[in-house]
Design a protein around this motif. Sequence first.
Motif, mmCIF file in Angstrom:
data_model
loop_
_atom_site.group_PDB
_atom_site.id
_atom_site.type_symbol
_atom_site.label_atom_id
_atom_site.label_comp_id
_atom_site.label_asym_id
_atom_site.label_seq_id
_atom_site.Cartn_x
_atom_site.Cartn_y
_atom_site.Cartn_z
ATOM 1 N N LYS A 104 11.460 -32.573 -3.977
ATOM 2 C CA LYS A 104 12.039 -33.360 -2.877
ATOM 3 C C LYS A 104 11.361 -33.098 -1.529
ATOM 4 O O LYS A 104 11.472 -33.914 -0.610
ATOM 5 C CB LYS A 104 13.535 -33.097 -2.768
ATOM 6 C CG LYS A 104 13.921 -31.674 -2.400
ATOM 7 C CD LYS A 104 15.436 -31.536 -2.394
ATOM 8 C CE LYS A 104 15.856 -30.124 -1.985
ATOM 9 N NZ LYS A 104 17.330 -29.966 -2.014
ATOM 10 N N ILE A 107 6.792 -35.239 0.260
ATOM 11 C CA ILE A 107 6.992 -36.609 0.723
ATOM 12 C C ILE A 107 5.888 -37.537 0.214
ATOM 13 O O ILE A 107 6.155 -38.650 -0.248
ATOM 14 C CB ILE A 107 7.049 -36.670 2.259
ATOM 15 C CG1 ILE A 107 8.142 -35.738 2.781
ATOM 16 C CG2 ILE A 107 7.297 -38.095 2.722
ATOM 17 C CD1 ILE A 107 9.514 -36.034 2.248
ATOM 18 N N LYS A 108 4.677 -37.064 0.264
ATOM 19 C CA LYS A 108 3.547 -37.880 -0.203
ATOM 20 C C LYS A 108 3.678 -38.177 -1.691
ATOM 21 O O LYS A 108 3.445 -39.304 -2.144
ATOM 22 C CB LYS A 108 2.227 -37.169 0.082
ATOM 23 C CG LYS A 108 0.987 -38.002 -0.165
ATOM 24 C CD LYS A 108 -0.269 -37.238 0.265
ATOM 25 C CE LYS A 108 -1.527 -38.066 0.031
ATOM 26 N NZ LYS A 108 -2.754 -37.328 0.425
ATOM 27 N N LEU A 111 6.629 -40.627 -2.300
ATOM 28 C CA LEU A 111 6.268 -41.998 -1.941
ATOM 29 C C LEU A 111 5.420 -42.632 -3.040
ATOM 30 O O LEU A 111 5.611 -43.802 -3.401
ATOM 31 C CB LEU A 111 5.501 -41.996 -0.618
ATOM 32 C CG LEU A 111 5.079 -43.354 -0.068
ATOM 33 C CD1 LEU A 111 6.284 -44.281 0.101
ATOM 34 C CD2 LEU A 111 4.347 -43.196 1.262
ATOM 35 N N SER A 134 13.417 -40.820 -5.980
ATOM 36 C CA SER A 134 12.487 -40.944 -4.848
ATOM 37 C C SER A 134 13.134 -41.674 -3.675
ATOM 38 O O SER A 134 12.976 -41.271 -2.514
ATOM 39 C CB SER A 134 11.213 -41.659 -5.281
ATOM 40 O OG SER A 134 11.497 -42.960 -5.789
ATOM 41 N N HIS A 137 15.672 -39.368 -1.702
ATOM 42 C CA HIS A 137 15.060 -38.345 -0.851
ATOM 43 C C HIS A 137 14.214 -38.944 0.268
ATOM 44 O O HIS A 137 14.130 -38.370 1.364
ATOM 45 C CB HIS A 137 14.235 -37.386 -1.706
ATOM 46 C CG HIS A 137 15.083 -36.533 -2.607
ATOM 47 N ND1 HIS A 137 15.989 -35.611 -2.134
ATOM 48 C CD2 HIS A 137 15.183 -36.476 -3.961
ATOM 49 C CE1 HIS A 137 16.607 -35.010 -3.142
ATOM 50 N NE2 HIS A 137 16.136 -35.512 -4.268
ATOM 51 N N LEU A 138 13.606 -40.084 0.025
ATOM 52 C CA LEU A 138 12.829 -40.733 1.088
ATOM 53 C C LEU A 138 13.753 -41.266 2.182
ATOM 54 O O LEU A 138 13.415 -41.218 3.371
ATOM 55 C CB LEU A 138 11.980 -41.875 0.509
ATOM 56 C CG LEU A 138 10.805 -41.451 -0.374
ATOM 57 C CD1 LEU A 138 10.129 -42.675 -0.986
ATOM 58 C CD2 LEU A 138 9.785 -40.632 0.408
ATOM 59 N N ILE A 141 14.843 -38.742 4.986
ATOM 60 C CA ILE A 141 13.902 -38.252 5.998
ATOM 61 C C ILE A 141 14.477 -38.522 7.388
ATOM 62 O O ILE A 141 14.897 -39.644 7.693
ATOM 63 C CB ILE A 141 12.535 -38.940 5.840
ATOM 64 C CG1 ILE A 141 11.883 -38.538 4.508
ATOM 65 C CG2 ILE A 141 11.613 -38.586 7.003
ATOM 66 C CD1 ILE A 141 10.579 -39.247 4.231
ATOM 67 N N TYR A 144 11.339 -40.695 11.335
ATOM 68 C CA TYR A 144 10.483 -41.808 10.924
ATOM 69 C C TYR A 144 9.386 -42.092 11.944
ATOM 70 O O TYR A 144 8.663 -43.070 11.836
ATOM 71 C CB TYR A 144 11.318 -43.078 10.714
ATOM 72 C CG TYR A 144 12.078 -43.101 9.411
ATOM 73 C CD1 TYR A 144 11.408 -43.056 8.199
ATOM 74 C CD2 TYR A 144 13.464 -43.182 9.393
ATOM 75 C CE1 TYR A 144 12.097 -43.078 6.990
ATOM 76 C CE2 TYR A 144 14.166 -43.207 8.191
ATOM 77 C CZ TYR A 144 13.477 -43.162 6.999
ATOM 78 O OH TYR A 144 14.159 -43.171 5.819
ATOM 79 N N GLY A 149 6.294 -40.717 8.102
ATOM 80 C CA GLY A 149 7.617 -41.321 8.239
ATOM 81 C C GLY A 149 7.553 -42.827 8.381
ATOM 82 O O GLY A 149 8.342 -43.568 7.781
ATOM 83 N N VAL A 152 6.712 -44.337 5.044
ATOM 84 C CA VAL A 152 7.884 -44.329 4.162
ATOM 85 C C VAL A 152 8.847 -45.450 4.541
ATOM 86 O O VAL A 152 9.355 -46.167 3.671
ATOM 87 C CB VAL A 152 8.604 -42.961 4.238
ATOM 88 C CG1 VAL A 152 9.980 -43.036 3.595
ATOM 89 C CG2 VAL A 152 7.758 -41.888 3.564
#
Length: 366
Positions: A104, A107-108, A111, A134, A137-138, A141, A144, A149, A152
């Motif tokens: 989690k 991030i990369k 995504l 995904s 958890h995205l 964030i 942004y 961010g 995403v």
Amino acid sequence: MASLEMKNNPVNCDQQGIIRPVTNFSPSLWGDLFTSCSVDHSQVPECYAKEIDVLKENVRRMINDDLFVTALQFRLLRQHAFDALSCIFDKFTDNNGKFKENLKGDIKGLLSLYEASHLRYHGETILDEALIFSTTHLESIENYGTFMGRQVRHALEQSLQRGIPRIEAHNFIAFYEEDESKDESLLRLAKLDFNLLQILHKKELYEITRDRVVECYFWTLGVYFEPQYSRARVMLAKTIAMISIIDDTYDSYGTLDELAIFTDAIERDGAKIWASSSGIECYMNEYGVSEEEAMKEFNNIAENAWKDMNEEFVKTKDVSMEITKRIVNLARLIDVVYKHNQDGYTHPEKVLKPCINGLLVEYFKI
């Protein structure tokens, strides 16, 4: 094409005493932008094409084996009609079949997994789980405003699989340019490729431009943007423009008596036109449900249709992939132009203007 908003518009009486609805079409957003100058292919430096070939070789060397790369490879294979197996993601799950919690923070990778999950078939529970995992958890964030961010936030609004390829290419180049760890040769290759093809698209648009045809041409770019389909794009744009006029005549101008005569004339030539309600309105009337309930059901239908299309695109071998690509691209257009039940064609300033600017007006500085 005319939005269903027209049905509630005020009416007007013309010189013959015929009562017609007062249309509220947006004026052309483009003025003489695409007619005031032409594009000369000879102005394009020949070094563009030569440099692209060199940069391609550099990009081939940039490949490891984490969640980001695994999901990326899976997505690219399926998008090019190779039947990649979803069990490749098993190594990222625990004994209960759930994705590992230590992912989690990646991030990369999340995504990339999110984008890959949009290529799922029916019954691929691991990819259904991947989308939920995904997305959850995205969406959590907090910032942004960062490079990642913003990327995403865009993906959550518009996935790559359901987006228009050239628009998503433009968006990603803009995002990637802000990445401190970017590879300069990869960025330059992307910019050269985008600008080179944009020149051809602008030349085609110059040849056919009239009021509203810019939006019609945008549809053709969504269906097939590749340089070898230049003639097809011009023909399709003209066809869409004619269909648009007929559609607007039904939705916004003609009286019932006039339309009956018009329809008879068209059907004598073998064509048939649907002149009033939308599918959502028909569903609401037939099943006695609210607009919200109808929209929810239509979204479910669309999700199932995407799964069908993902699988058929990969597994259908008796139809050329060059044909099936156009079907997928048309579905992508519908997703973008009519997202959130808004009519981006009738009101291009809300949806299509930034897309068209990105594809046909703005270019990347090399």
